[in-house]
Design a protein around this motif. Sequence first.
Motif, PDB file in Angstrom:
ATOM      1  N   GLU B  87     -15.780  18.738  -0.021  1.00 24.52           N
ATOM      2  CA  GLU B  87     -14.727  19.174   0.891  1.00 24.52           C
ATOM      3  C   GLU B  87     -14.600  18.250   2.093  1.00 24.52           C
ATOM      4  N   SER B  97      -7.402   8.569   5.447  1.00 21.74           N
ATOM      5  CA  SER B  97      -6.154   8.170   6.106  1.00 21.74           C
ATOM      6  C   SER B  97      -5.889   9.125   7.267  1.00 21.74           C
ATOM      7  N   ARG B  99      -3.363  11.001   7.744  1.00 21.02           N
ATOM      8  CA  ARG B  99      -2.863  12.263   7.201  1.00 21.02           C
ATOM      9  C   ARG B  99      -4.021  13.160   6.778  1.00 21.02           C
ATOM     10  N   ARG B 100      -4.982  12.550   6.065  1.00 16.74           N
ATOM     11  CA  ARG B 100      -6.124  13.310   5.560  1.00 16.74           C
ATOM     12  C   ARG B 100      -7.007  13.781   6.720  1.00 16.74           C
ATOM     13  N   SER B 103      -5.430  16.727   8.327  1.00 19.38           N
ATOM     14  CA  SER B 103      -5.571  17.842   7.411  1.00 19.38           C
ATOM     15  C   SER B 103      -6.970  18.463   7.509  1.00 19.38           C
ATOM     16  N   LYS B 104      -7.979  17.580   7.521  1.00 20.57           N
ATOM     17  CA  LYS B 104      -9.367  18.047   7.599  1.00 20.57           C
ATOM     18  C   LYS B 104      -9.638  18.715   8.948  1.00 20.57           C
ATOM     19  N   ARG B 106      -7.537  20.206  10.853  1.00 22.69           N
ATOM     20  CA  ARG B 106      -6.872  21.513  10.852  1.00 22.69           C
ATOM     21  C   ARG B 106      -7.735  22.532  10.114  1.00 22.69           C
ATOM     22  N   SER B 107      -8.294  22.101   8.983  1.00 24.88           N
ATOM     23  CA  SER B 107      -9.149  23.009   8.209  1.00 24.88           C
ATOM     24  C   SER B 107     -10.422  23.352   8.974  1.00 24.88           C
ATOM     25  N   LYS B 110      -9.557  26.030  11.452  1.00 26.46           N
ATOM     26  CA  LYS B 110      -9.330  27.331  10.801  1.00 26.46           C
ATOM     27  C   LYS B 110     -10.637  27.971  10.334  1.00 26.46           C
TER      28      LYS B 110
END
Lengths: 186, 150
Positions: B87, B97, B99-100, B103-104, B106-107, B110
């Motif tokens: 993960e 990147s 973007r990634r 994304s990570k 943000r996760s 959360k």
Amino acid sequence: MKNFKMSIAAMLLLAVSFTNAQEKEKMNHDHGTMKMDHSKMMNMNNDAKAEAILNDYFNLKDALVGDDTKKAAQEGAKLAASLKAFDASSYTAEEQKELADIIEDATEHAEHIAKSEMSHQREHFKTLSKDISDMVAITGTESTLYEQFCPMYDGGSSWLSSSDQVRNPYYGSKMLKCGKVKETIN
Amino acid sequence: MKIVKIIAVVLLVAFVGIQFVPTERNQSDVVPKTDFMLVNSVPDHIKSKLQTSCYDCHSNNTQYPWYNKVQPIAWFLEDHIKEGKAELNFNEWDSLSNRRKKSKLRSIIKQIESDKMPLDSYTLIHKDASFSETEKQELIKWVEQLKDSI
């Protein structure tokens, strides 16, 4: 005699646990080849593959609108498969790089949606929506899309829809029509 | 009574037997250049919190507890570490990147926000790994800032 029986029982137990481990490995292996076959099978042109991704995305969105976790998980798995089947070879080098990045990110979100409960599915759907709209910006699409926006969910969240009517995937029946059309694409 | 004895012996033999099944160890002395701490300027208190609470399963180096070599616990740990690294691996952060990364991050926010991470089974033994409400807010705020700077 008693000792003999006991050692047989112990050996059996060990054997069972070993076979189990091997079976697990085999299963993983099969899974890998299955995926490969799938990408070989999908031998359409690029646009069709992007449209397939969009189509799966809309089905996923509708499942979230309908508060249907199970359906959303299934659609998430389908979307992940379509994303993996995407072939960027006809795009420019720069676009390919960007697309590969988008697809990798989107695939991970789709896979998470395939194995999560509703609130987690919606979290991932937010980032997924950004990925998909960035993808469409490069690949284009034949149909008209609507970027819709809900100001309430997680500080404001967007999604794509093929209809101009707002049906909120982040809240479902709780706030079905909350949101607005932000932009019309195509 | 006899049957109970037999079962006990069988279980014991099985328990000893599984100790010989090898497990993969997640240990490395090398901190790659792509490590999260090396490419970001992380304040000390955030750094130590991330290292204590996250790095055991989300990096290439696990500080194993004393019971780590006892099966079936070792299997359980191995599974979690594998999944955790798949993960997110902080050691390989900079190979992602932008973007990634976003994304990570943000996760991460959360997961911490909803108390899903660190896992309960982990904080049960690693008491210092759990987050106080203040620590949670501090970390989330810092990660938000990092995310917005990318």
